[in-house]
Design a protein around this motif. Sequence first.
Motif: not given
Length: 472
Positions: A40, A253, A259, A452, A455
């Motif tokens: 992370y 992720f 992720n 998440r 990302q």
Amino acid sequence: MAERDPKQGGGFERCPGTSWEDLMAQDSRTAPAILTQESYEYLGSDPIPAERYTSEAFAQLERERMWPYVWQFAAREEDLPEPGDFVVYENAGRSFLISRQDDGSIRAFHNVCLHRGRKLRTDDGSADTFQCPFHGFTWKKDGSFSHMPCSWDFKHLDPKDLTLPEAEVGRWGGYIFLREEPGGPTLEEFLAPLPEHFKRWRHEECTTVIWVAKEVPANWKVTAEAFMEAWHTVVTHPQLLPFSGDANSAYWFWGDNVNVNLVPFGVLSPHLDPEGKSQQWIVDEFIKYNGRSADNYDPSGDPYAVSVPDGQTAREALGAAMRKSYEEQTGYDHSEATDAELLDALVYNVFPNFAPWGGYMPNIVYRWKPGKTPDTCIMEVRILSRVKKGEPIPRSCELHMLGPDEPWTAAAELGGLGPVFEQDMENLPFVQQGLHCSKNGKVQLADYQEIRIRQFQQTMMKYINGELGARK
């Protein structure tokens, strides 16, 4: 770890209480590195523009710059087990025929007649040839041209030029993927580190036993992102709080595409007062949720119906019961399986729309596809179950497509998942409507619990902006 901007907030805070790392240290089995090594970093705190979910122009950019260049989960091996079996896969304005060849390989062709453009097939089936129902132009299952009526009138066409256009195919873990445009990362590179993680859970030994889909009146990203975080449980799914560590979940992720949300079960939510709530109370609430509160309920033979021994936690007791049950059901040795792998929601996501659960329990697999407008999508839910050791893998069950007015609870085979999905549906249409009428046009995300989503959004914008995807 990325440097954090103090003006943007912390980025690394966690909910007070027992963390995922604490639970892994307390597990009755030694947890593997894939469940203990955090991955992370802070990705910033900038808002997401609401128009990404509402704009037809943005949806067109997705169709042009993203979907043709990503590996898409298209089918499972058990959907087309025999030579000649084919699956019609449609997404983002394209239609494909995924066809099993005589040598066991799988190929994917554009599902369009090269004469007048009719779709060659509209339903799954089995055939050695694909004949257009309009005029009878016919192709072999390997995509090569076979014949046409009135060939005397098409002297200008060379059969060698009539081969069906083909997409790339990749296979992993019982899943079949396609990519419309060739080139770019291999499937294994695109999925990494998913194949390494799933070696323990062996989805290639599973088959699809439940498969339900429904049109949702919300953008595909709105719907997918609702399943990328667990902390909405506190308001949306309060019935889960007695046995779900929702806000103590871990969010990790890797790279651009993968992720995971690790949601512990068999623990009390930090949102509830622990006073008077024993470990047995947690188990009893878990049993009630799984539909075992009826007057005629018989606990004998029910793996969930456990009495928590002195000195054990609800997680340990439930894990031991499920370990024994799965070994009996499947014939596989689960002695080294952690409590987490037997109980928890290990919800992975692969960009852009493939979300398989890890672990040893029957695995949920989500897929979301854009609808005809930015305001709709199709959500699919598969349940995979491990086939008993030594037995052949049976063909998958048929898709149960719910009608527009049917709730998820109309699919009785979903059990307790149906009411949970319905609770999500009570939010999603109004999220979509709210995004359309937003005054500031911004979506704000939590730094950690919604990492998440951030990302996912950043990866999508790399395609939209040409950093990924487009072949020069």
